[in-house]
Design a protein around this motif. Structure first.
Motif, PDB file in Angstrom:
ATOM      1  N   PRO A  69       0.834  -1.421   0.063  1.00  0.00           N
ATOM      2  CA  PRO A  69       0.191  -0.105   0.394  1.00  0.00           C
ATOM      3  C   PRO A  69       0.923   1.227  -0.145  1.00  0.00           C
ATOM      4  N   HIS A  70       1.800   1.185   1.149  1.00  0.00           N
ATOM      5  CA  HIS A  70       3.143   2.019   0.160  1.00  0.00           C
ATOM      6  C   HIS A  70       3.231   2.998  -0.968  1.00  0.00           C
ATOM      7  N   CYS A  71       3.071   1.967  -1.841  1.00  0.00           N
ATOM      8  CA  CYS A  71       3.580   2.214  -2.540  1.00  0.00           C
ATOM      9  C   CYS A  71       2.817   2.275  -4.137  1.00  0.00           C
ATOM     10  N   ARG A  72       0.922   1.995  -3.293  1.00  0.00           N
ATOM     11  CA  ARG A  72       0.079   1.894  -4.627  1.00  0.00           C
ATOM     12  C   ARG A  72      -0.503   3.574  -4.181  1.00  0.00           C
ATOM     13  N   PRO A  73      -1.398   3.882  -5.869  1.00  0.00           N
ATOM     14  CA  PRO A  73      -1.388   3.271  -6.572  1.00  0.00           C
ATOM     15  C   PRO A  73       0.243   3.190  -7.339  1.00  0.00           C
ATOM     16  N   LEU A  74       0.333   2.310  -8.424  1.00  0.00           N
ATOM     17  CA  LEU A  74       1.697   2.385  -9.094  1.00  0.00           C
ATOM     18  C   LEU A  74       1.682   3.254 -10.517  1.00  0.00           C
ATOM     19  N   HIS A  75       2.293   4.330 -10.167  1.00  0.00           N
ATOM     20  CA  HIS A  75       1.764   5.458 -10.705  1.00  0.00           C
ATOM     21  C   HIS A  75       3.100   5.524 -11.757  1.00  0.00           C
ATOM     22  N   ASP A  76       4.832   5.658 -11.293  1.00  0.00           N
ATOM     23  CA  ASP A  76       5.795   5.635 -12.425  1.00  0.00           C
ATOM     24  C   ASP A  76       6.833   4.471 -10.689  1.00  0.00           C
ATOM     25  N   PRO A  77       6.827   3.533 -11.408  1.00  0.00           N
ATOM     26  CA  PRO A  77       7.919   2.607 -10.474  1.00  0.00           C
ATOM     27  C   PRO A  77       9.157   3.338 -10.179  1.00  0.00           C
ATOM     28  N   ARG A  78       9.701   4.237 -11.421  1.00  0.00           N
ATOM     29  CA  ARG A  78      11.066   4.811 -10.422  1.00  0.00           C
ATOM     30  C   ARG A  78      10.668   5.818  -9.660  1.00  0.00           C
ATOM     31  N   ALA A  79       9.597   6.625  -9.365  1.00  0.00           N
ATOM     32  CA  ALA A  79       9.663   6.856  -7.933  1.00  0.00           C
ATOM     33  C   ALA A  79       9.355   6.048  -6.832  1.00  0.00           C
ATOM     34  N   ALA A  80       9.103   4.852  -7.050  1.00  0.00           N
ATOM     35  CA  ALA A  80       8.220   4.688  -6.352  1.00  0.00           C
ATOM     36  C   ALA A  80       9.168   3.770  -5.409  1.00  0.00           C
ATOM     37  N   LEU A  81      10.794   3.338  -5.856  1.00  0.00           N
ATOM     38  CA  LEU A  81      11.975   3.079  -5.655  1.00  0.00           C
ATOM     39  C   LEU A  81      12.644   4.042  -5.615  1.00  0.00           C
ATOM     40  N   VAL A  82      12.182   5.535  -5.381  1.00  0.00           N
ATOM     41  CA  VAL A  82      13.609   6.559  -4.557  1.00  0.00           C
ATOM     42  C   VAL A  82      12.596   7.025  -3.994  1.00  0.00           C
ATOM     43  N   TYR A  83      11.718   7.201  -3.817  1.00  0.00           N
ATOM     44  CA  TYR A  83      10.485   7.716  -2.881  1.00  0.00           C
ATOM     45  C   TYR A  83      10.195   6.917  -1.460  1.00  0.00           C
ATOM     46  N   SER A  84       9.276   5.768  -1.741  1.00  0.00           N
ATOM     47  CA  SER A  84       8.560   5.386  -1.205  1.00  0.00           C
ATOM     48  C   SER A  84       8.874   3.626  -1.330  1.00  0.00           C
TER      49      SER A  84
END
Length: 457
Positions: free
Chosen positions: A387-402
């Motif tokens: 849930p802390h990565c969703r919705p997954l609009h941009d996997p790159r941004a999720a890797l850096v910030y989530s």
């Protein structure tokens, strides 16, 4: 292997099937390649190809199910002191001087080789769990650290910490370690020479170690210009900056990984640019924030000068964790704030620092840092479905910030699976935790008044 040896003889083949793959180019935007198979032969990536579900698999192939997971190159911790996990949380809310003189250096005087072995193993377990596959270490009793790396299957560049106050015997031991261990553990262990800093190592010893580094074909890993006060102190005492000391003593010529570099100033940049091919700076922002140090590592200026910048955690006595996810996030955030530019240090630039930058900082850019044919198979499978990565609009941004260390599911180094579906395969974690806990009380006792060194930069 001779040309006549049958191709199947003792070959290990691994296929990671159905994963998405993070592509990290040398420049420009990172992107995600959907539904790929990563084919590994004898520890080397042979192919990254689109997944075909009914493709036959060679007999004896080890399969990893990557469906629903994102594969990225193993993270690189470009500067740490791995056994200091044993001092995690034991030196908080103090000045830099108090941290060294009253807490850490007295505790380090208690360490035995077996303490360092246990600490290094605990650090390796933590790093595997968080997706770190390679680290640059700088510490005492380096043989014990190398043995931990060899046994757990990780990759590391190990620098024996050297102070001039420890004398010629310690210097000789530093060089002997490099001669023995560089290229060890089937190439997973490399060595740098580890003079601690310009304020704890004499110019004569720096020159001697630079000569040995050139002779052995290794680099140096050194703390220099750690913060602006060190640079100002060097200018007052000697009339030159710490980086100029590295230039004058041949350290830059030999190749250097500079830890921190927050005190790098304008006149230093041309010197570093002259050695940009063999010089790197490891940025470890959490420790600067904890010690209320300003300014930060001048990442923008260094990159503009062509100098490699990588991401590190420093030791857990200061950073508390060896979590490179946390460190790379802080690099992005603090650099935006320092430059007052929200468009600076993009998610692609941050990922490149942590992956390709880390590889280049250790001189391993031809082996690790990207998932491409011909590179060593250091692969991390992450699950961004939480849930802390969703919705997954941009996997790159999720890797850096989530993303979190806990999102790492499977870790492969050199084609060998070190963690599968969250289960460590090369470390007896319960026994290790019990041993580490049993050693702590003696290590933290500073009533004896000893210290490995006195901090007075």
């Amino acid at each position: 292997m001779s040309d006549r040896t049958p191709p199947s003889a003792s070959r290990h083949r691994l296929v990671v099937r159905g994963c998405d793959v993070l592509r990290v180019p040398l420049a420009g935007e990172c992107d995600v390649l959907p539904a790929r198979d990563i084919v590994v032969e004898d520890g080397v990536i042979a192919e990254v190809r689109p997944t075909v579900t009914d493709r036959p698999v060679e007999p004896g192939t080890e399969l990893l199910d990557g469906r629903g997971l994102l594969a990225l190159p193993g993270l690189v911790n470009a500067h740490t002191h791995s056994p200091m996990v044993l001092m995690r949380g034991a030196a908080e809310d103090v000045t830099v001087e108090g941290w060294f003189n009253d807490r850490v250096w007295p505790m380090e005087s208690n360490l035995t080789p077996e303490d360092v072995r246990a600490g290094a193993l605990l650090a390796c377990a933590e790093m595997i769990r968080s997706g770190v596959t390679t680290f640059a270490d700088h510490y005492f009793f380096p043989e014990r650290i190398a043995e931990a790396v060899a046994g757990t299957g990780l990759r590391a560049d190990i620098a024996p910490t050297y102070f001039s106050s420890h004398g010629q015997e310690a210097l000789d031991a530093t060089v002997a370690f490099a001669e023995t261990w560089h290229g060890g553990a089937d190439g997973r262990v490399t060595v740098s020479l580890g003079p601690h800093a310009p304020y704890t190592v004499t110019d004569t010893d720096l020159r001697t170690l630079a000569d040995h580094a050139r002779r052995l074909g290794v680099r140096t890993h050194i703390h220099a210009a750690e913060h602006l006060e060190q640079t100002e102190s060097s200018l007052q005492r000697r009339g030159i900056t710490p980086v100029q000391v590295l230039r004058d003593t041949g350290i830059l010529d030999a190749g250097a990984l500079i830890a921190h570099g927050c005190g790098i100033v304008g006149p230093d940049l041309p010197l570093l640019a002259e050695h940009a091919g063999t010089t790197a700076v490891a940025c470890c922002p959490k420790v600067y924030l904890k010690h209320a140090l300003s300014p930060l590592t001048p990442v923008r200026d260094l990159l503009a000068a062509g100098v490699t910048v990588a991401v590190g955690t420093d030791g857990a006595a200061g950073h508390n964790t060896l979590d490179v996810w946390e460190a790379l996030r802080l690099v992005a955030l603090t650099q935006k704030q320092a430059e007052r530019d929200a468009t600076w240090m993009t998610v692609s630039d941050t990922l490149r620092l942590a992956l390709r930058g880390g590889a280049r900082a250790l001189g391993l850019q031809d082996r690790i840092g990207s998932l491409e044919a011909g590179m060593r198979a250091d692969i991390v499978l992450t699950d961004l479905s939480g849930p802390h990565c969703r919705p997954l609009h941009d996997p790159r941004a999720a890797l850096v910030y989530s993303a979190r260390a806990g999102d790492v599911r499977t870790v492969v180094v050199d084609g060998r699976v070190l963690m599968r579906d969250g289960r460590l395969l090369t470390v007896d974690e319960p026994a290790l935790l019990a041993e580490a806990d049993a050693r702590v009380a003696r290590i933290l006792d500073t009533s004896h008044g000893r210290a490995v060194q006195h901090y007075d930069p």
